[in-house]
Design a protein around this motif. Sequence first.
Motif, mmCIF file in Angstrom:
data_model
loop_
_atom_site.group_PDB
_atom_site.id
_atom_site.type_symbol
_atom_site.label_atom_id
_atom_site.label_comp_id
_atom_site.label_asym_id
_atom_site.label_seq_id
_atom_site.Cartn_x
_atom_site.Cartn_y
_atom_site.Cartn_z
ATOM 1 N N THR A 4 0.856 -1.173 0.000
ATOM 2 C CA THR A 4 0.000 0.000 0.000
ATOM 3 C C THR A 4 0.893 1.225 0.000
ATOM 4 N N ALA A 5 0.645 2.107 -0.884
ATOM 5 C CA ALA A 5 1.441 3.326 -0.984
ATOM 6 C C ALA A 5 0.846 4.374 -0.050
ATOM 7 N N LEU A 6 1.705 4.939 0.772
ATOM 8 C CA LEU A 6 1.262 5.988 1.682
ATOM 9 C C LEU A 6 1.464 7.326 0.997
ATOM 10 N N PRO A 7 0.409 8.093 0.903
ATOM 11 C CA PRO A 7 0.581 9.397 0.256
ATOM 12 C C PRO A 7 1.383 10.336 1.152
ATOM 13 N N GLU A 8 2.027 11.280 0.547
ATOM 14 C CA GLU A 8 2.792 12.283 1.290
ATOM 15 C C GLU A 8 1.819 13.116 2.123
ATOM 16 N N PRO A 9 2.214 13.436 3.404
ATOM 17 C CA PRO A 9 1.300 14.246 4.221
ATOM 18 C C PRO A 9 1.213 15.677 3.682
ATOM 19 N N THR A 10 0.073 16.257 3.904
ATOM 20 C CA THR A 10 -0.121 17.651 3.494
ATOM 21 C C THR A 10 0.685 18.537 4.444
ATOM 22 N N PRO A 11 0.915 19.783 4.111
ATOM 23 C CA PRO A 11 1.664 20.673 5.006
ATOM 24 C C PRO A 11 1.010 20.810 6.377
ATOM 25 N N GLU A 12 -0.336 20.792 6.442
ATOM 26 C CA GLU A 12 -1.014 20.867 7.732
ATOM 27 C C GLU A 12 -0.744 19.619 8.556
ATOM 28 N N ALA A 18 4.815 17.323 13.567
ATOM 29 C CA ALA A 18 5.951 17.982 14.227
ATOM 30 C C ALA A 18 5.549 18.477 15.621
ATOM 31 N N ARG A 19 4.325 19.010 15.714
ATOM 32 C CA ARG A 19 3.860 19.499 17.020
ATOM 33 C C ARG A 19 3.690 18.353 18.009
ATOM 34 N N VAL A 20 3.133 17.227 17.543
ATOM 35 C CA VAL A 20 2.952 16.060 18.408
ATOM 36 C C VAL A 20 4.309 15.513 18.849
ATOM 37 N N ARG A 21 5.281 15.448 17.944
ATOM 38 C CA ARG A 21 6.631 14.981 18.298
ATOM 39 C C ARG A 21 7.255 15.883 19.364
ATOM 40 N N ARG A 22 7.087 17.200 19.192
ATOM 41 C CA ARG A 22 7.643 18.148 20.149
ATOM 42 C C ARG A 22 6.988 17.976 21.527
ATOM 43 N N MET A 23 5.674 17.806 21.554
ATOM 44 C CA MET A 23 4.986 17.610 22.835
ATOM 45 C C MET A 23 5.404 16.291 23.488
ATOM 46 N N MET A 24 5.608 15.248 22.689
ATOM 47 C CA MET A 24 6.063 13.963 23.241
ATOM 48 C C MET A 24 7.481 14.080 23.790
ATOM 49 N N LEU A 25 8.333 14.848 23.126
ATOM 50 C CA LEU A 25 9.689 15.063 23.614
ATOM 51 C C LEU A 25 9.664 15.803 24.953
#
Length: 114
Positions: A4-12, A18-25
């Motif tokens: 299954t090909a995963l489409p590239e995420p939209t900028p949003e 990135a925000r979720v990664r920062r909060m998890m860090l």
Amino acid sequence: MTETALPEPTPEQAALFARVRRMMLIASLTTAVAVAAVLVAVGYRLFRSEGSAGRAAAATEITATLPKNARIVSTAVAGDRLVVTLDVGGSTEIRTFDAQTLRPAGTLKFAREP
């Protein structure tokens, strides 16, 4: 099999990831600091209790001299102090000693008004 090909995420979506990664860090670092603080506190308590247990094991022998005609009325332990109440010729005197070292910590004398 087909993958299954995963489409590239939209900028949003990329910004949300990135925000979720920062909060998890931030949450991970906070947890690590809290665990380290608990370990330091437990280690400090263990180290401190070993030192006091070692001091308590050593026997201490001290002779305290009392005034002439004095008698001990009562003794008590209050916190880290040993309290001795004396009757000295009809007047009351309270002497306190450090419970660990048995060194004098203070004297309180009571006198009657003339």
